[in-house]
Design a protein around this motif. Structure first.
Motif, mmCIF file in Angstrom:
data_model
loop_
_atom_site.group_PDB
_atom_site.id
_atom_site.type_symbol
_atom_site.label_atom_id
_atom_site.label_comp_id
_atom_site.label_asym_id
_atom_site.label_seq_id
_atom_site.Cartn_x
_atom_site.Cartn_y
_atom_site.Cartn_z
ATOM 1 N N GLY A 179 -63.225 34.237 -31.192
ATOM 2 C CA GLY A 179 -64.192 33.495 -31.985
ATOM 3 C C GLY A 179 -64.700 32.282 -31.254
ATOM 4 N N MET A 180 -65.233 31.349 -32.015
ATOM 5 C CA MET A 180 -65.789 30.114 -31.459
ATOM 6 C C MET A 180 -65.055 28.952 -32.109
ATOM 7 N N TYR A 181 -64.650 27.976 -31.289
ATOM 8 C CA TYR A 181 -63.839 26.920 -31.880
ATOM 9 C C TYR A 181 -63.818 25.650 -31.043
ATOM 10 N N ALA A 182 -63.754 24.530 -31.751
ATOM 11 C CA ALA A 182 -63.323 23.244 -31.228
ATOM 12 C C ALA A 182 -62.242 22.785 -32.194
ATOM 13 N N VAL A 183 -61.038 22.549 -31.684
ATOM 14 C CA VAL A 183 -59.864 22.324 -32.525
ATOM 15 C C VAL A 183 -59.175 21.027 -32.127
ATOM 16 N N ALA A 184 -58.684 20.301 -33.126
ATOM 17 C CA ALA A 184 -57.820 19.136 -32.885
ATOM 18 C C ALA A 184 -56.575 19.280 -33.749
ATOM 19 N N ILE A 185 -55.391 19.155 -33.125
ATOM 20 C CA ILE A 185 -54.109 19.229 -33.832
ATOM 21 C C ILE A 185 -53.320 17.962 -33.526
ATOM 22 N N TRP A 186 -52.834 17.307 -34.564
ATOM 23 C CA TRP A 186 -52.079 16.059 -34.432
ATOM 24 C C TRP A 186 -50.631 16.290 -34.830
ATOM 25 N N ASP A 187 -49.740 15.861 -33.973
ATOM 26 C CA ASP A 187 -48.299 15.910 -34.223
ATOM 27 C C ASP A 187 -47.851 14.505 -34.632
ATOM 28 N N LYS A 188 -47.544 14.331 -35.924
ATOM 29 C CA LYS A 188 -47.192 13.003 -36.442
ATOM 30 C C LYS A 188 -45.877 12.486 -35.861
ATOM 31 N N LEU A 189 -44.941 13.382 -35.568
ATOM 32 C CA LEU A 189 -43.629 12.966 -35.085
ATOM 33 C C LEU A 189 -43.690 12.532 -33.622
ATOM 34 N N ASP A 190 -44.269 13.363 -32.784
ATOM 35 C CA ASP A 190 -44.338 13.051 -31.357
ATOM 36 C C ASP A 190 -45.542 12.191 -30.993
ATOM 37 N N LYS A 191 -46.415 11.907 -31.962
ATOM 38 C CA LYS A 191 -47.634 11.127 -31.709
ATOM 39 C C LYS A 191 -48.426 11.750 -30.558
ATOM 40 N N ARG A 192 -48.729 13.017 -30.715
ATOM 41 C CA ARG A 192 -49.369 13.787 -29.644
ATOM 42 C C ARG A 192 -50.567 14.553 -30.198
ATOM 43 N N LEU A 193 -51.684 14.437 -29.501
ATOM 44 C CA LEU A 193 -52.920 15.106 -29.895
ATOM 45 C C LEU A 193 -53.219 16.254 -28.945
ATOM 46 N N THR A 194 -53.614 17.395 -29.504
ATOM 47 C CA THR A 194 -54.073 18.540 -28.715
ATOM 48 C C THR A 194 -55.518 18.855 -29.100
ATOM 49 N N LEU A 195 -56.376 18.950 -28.113
ATOM 50 C CA LEU A 195 -57.752 19.402 -28.292
ATOM 51 C C LEU A 195 -57.939 20.705 -27.523
ATOM 52 N N ALA A 196 -58.712 21.635 -28.092
ATOM 53 C CA ALA A 196 -58.995 22.897 -27.393
ATOM 54 C C ALA A 196 -60.409 23.346 -27.713
ATOM 55 N N ARG A 197 -61.048 23.970 -26.715
ATOM 56 C CA ARG A 197 -62.432 24.455 -26.874
ATOM 57 C C ARG A 197 -62.496 25.916 -26.440
ATOM 58 N N ASP A 198 -63.280 26.705 -27.158
ATOM 59 C CA ASP A 198 -63.293 28.150 -26.925
ATOM 60 C C ASP A 198 -63.733 28.492 -25.501
ATOM 61 N N PRO A 199 -63.332 29.681 -25.017
ATOM 62 C CA PRO A 199 -63.557 30.039 -23.611
ATOM 63 C C PRO A 199 -65.005 30.000 -23.154
ATOM 64 N N ILE A 200 -65.948 30.327 -24.054
ATOM 65 C CA ILE A 200 -67.356 30.373 -23.651
ATOM 66 C C ILE A 200 -68.039 29.032 -23.889
ATOM 67 N N GLY A 201 -67.407 28.144 -24.653
ATOM 68 C CA GLY A 201 -68.025 26.854 -24.953
ATOM 69 C C GLY A 201 -69.094 26.942 -26.015
ATOM 70 N N ILE A 202 -68.930 27.873 -26.966
ATOM 71 C CA ILE A 202 -69.923 28.020 -28.041
ATOM 72 C C ILE A 202 -69.940 26.763 -28.909
ATOM 73 N N LYS A 203 -68.765 26.241 -29.228
ATOM 74 C CA LYS A 203 -68.681 25.021 -30.031
ATOM 75 C C LYS A 203 -68.522 23.805 -29.123
ATOM 76 N N PRO A 204 -69.311 22.766 -29.353
ATOM 77 C CA PRO A 204 -69.261 21.588 -28.479
ATOM 78 C C PRO A 204 -68.085 20.679 -28.813
ATOM 79 N N LEU A 205 -67.639 19.928 -27.807
ATOM 80 C CA LEU A 205 -66.569 18.952 -27.998
ATOM 81 C C LEU A 205 -66.698 17.894 -26.899
ATOM 82 N N PHE A 206 -66.944 16.652 -27.321
ATOM 83 C CA PHE A 206 -67.143 15.546 -26.389
ATOM 84 C C PHE A 206 -66.029 14.520 -26.544
ATOM 85 N N VAL A 207 -65.668 13.876 -25.430
ATOM 86 C CA VAL A 207 -64.635 12.842 -25.467
ATOM 87 C C VAL A 207 -65.133 11.605 -24.723
ATOM 88 N N THR A 208 -64.612 10.459 -25.148
ATOM 89 C CA THR A 208 -64.857 9.203 -24.451
ATOM 90 C C THR A 208 -63.552 8.419 -24.409
#
Length: 346
Positions: A112-141
């Motif tokens: 499918g198409m995806y831009a995903v953010a998952i937050w781990d409250k215990l480890d204070k760790r963020l994961t971002l992922a974007r689909d292989p073709i880049g159908i969904k946009p995701l920008f960072v600063t």
């Protein structure tokens, strides 16, 4: 944010309000001290129960997601028994369950198409992922030793105390190619998370970026033309059928060309539900494909909506089209596509 600075919910709301057009149906927020995220939702799957952010059963992990996962029913069946699903059939929760089961090996398993953010409250760790073709946009600063992300640069620009300066390399890209080229954007301080990549950032240190997918050519020999044709037909029908997975009406943009006609034909063959086909017409222009599209629509037996677009119409909608972009673009097709999309939405 670093240094124990809390993330104000007002900043999340302001950022999400900037991209309300991406999701007019719902919004949701999570603030956890020096971290926070939010989302605007366009409800397609599990319209009533898919409110985001979605939390894991133990409340440790939270997810926001833009896109659609077409094989989520199969994944959900595989994951049942090992995860206590809280929603009826949300593909968002299926992603979270898959990631908790398989870690970052889950990303290539999502069709499918995806831009995903998952937050781990215990480890204070963020994961971002974007689909292989880049159908969904995701920008960072990365500014002030912190990190912010959004589906559009305009969302980032709503954040307080952040700077956005036009970069000369991005300007060169635009005048050479009509758009900027990754890993750049028009702004010095913003970059895309590139397709098929994931990003991890913890309580300390900077982000770690890793590619989880890249294209490769698998050479096959000894296959006849007839076999290629049948395999292509089978794959097209299968993927179009999966893409029609929805709890809301599905339609097609039909130009009369090979691509859109093939997709509309596959929709007609694989779906028992009627659907509408939409075409932009250019009266009096050699570019007008209305007649070809109408013949296809009649042959397929689908309702056909034609929108004539005259020069004055283009002039009227141009300011709204321009406002929809967060970077300069020379894509002239954006004007009729925006006009067509607005009507389809109605």
């Amino acid at each position: 944010r670093r240094g124990g600075k809390p993330v104000p919910k007002s900043a999340l709301v302001a950022a999400c309000d900037r991209i309300r057009h991406r999701g007019p149906d719902d919004d949701g927020y999570l603030v956890d001290g020096d971290f926070g995220f939010g989302m605007r939702r366009l409800s397609i799957i599990d319209v009533e129960g898919g409110h985001q952010p979605i939390l894991s059963p133990d409340k440790r992990h939270a997810i926001v997601f833009n896109g659609e996962i077409f094989n989520h029913p199969e994944l959900r069946r595989e994951l049942e028994g090992g995860y206590d699903f809280q929603t009826d059939h949300s593909d968002t929760e299926t992603i979270l369950a898959a990631w908790l089961r398989w870690g970052d090996d889950a990303w290539p398993r999502l069709e499918g198409m995806y831009a995903v953010a998952i937050w781990d409250k215990l480890d204070k760790r963020l994961t971002l992922a974007r689909d292989p073709i880049g159908i969904k946009p995701l920008f960072v600063t990365e500014q002030h030793r912190g990190l912010a992300f959004s589906s559009e640069i305009n969302g980032l620009r709503a954040l307080p105390d952040h700077e956005f300066q036009v970069g000369p390399e991005g300007v060169d890209d635009f005048f050479c190619f009509g758009h900027t080229l990754p890993p750049r954007t028009i702004f010095k301080q913003v970059r895309p998370l590139e397709p098929g990549n994931l990003l991890h950032i913890g309580a300390k240190g900077g982000p770690e970026i890793r590619r989880f997918w890249k294209p490769r050519i698998a050479v096959r020999t000894g296959v006849s033309e007839k076999e290629w044709v049948e395999e292509t037909r089978s794959r097209l029908l299968d993927t179009v059928n999966k893409h029609m997975l929805s709890d809301v009406p599905v339609g097609a943009f039909l130009s009369g060309g090979v691509d859109s006609s093939g997709i509309a034909a596959a929709m007609a063959r694989t779906s028992s539900a009627p659907f509408k086909a939409f075409t932009v017409g250019f009266p009096g222009s050699p570019r007008d494909e209305t007649a070809a599209a109408a013949r296809i629509a009649r042959y397929l037996g689908v309702e056909h909506v034609v929108l004539p677009m005259k020069p004055q119409t283009a002039a009227d909608v141009l300011p709204a089209v321009q406002a929809a972009f967060d970077e300069p673009t020379a894509a002239t097709s954006a004007v009729p596509l925006w006009y067509l999309s607005r009507t389809a939405a109605e």
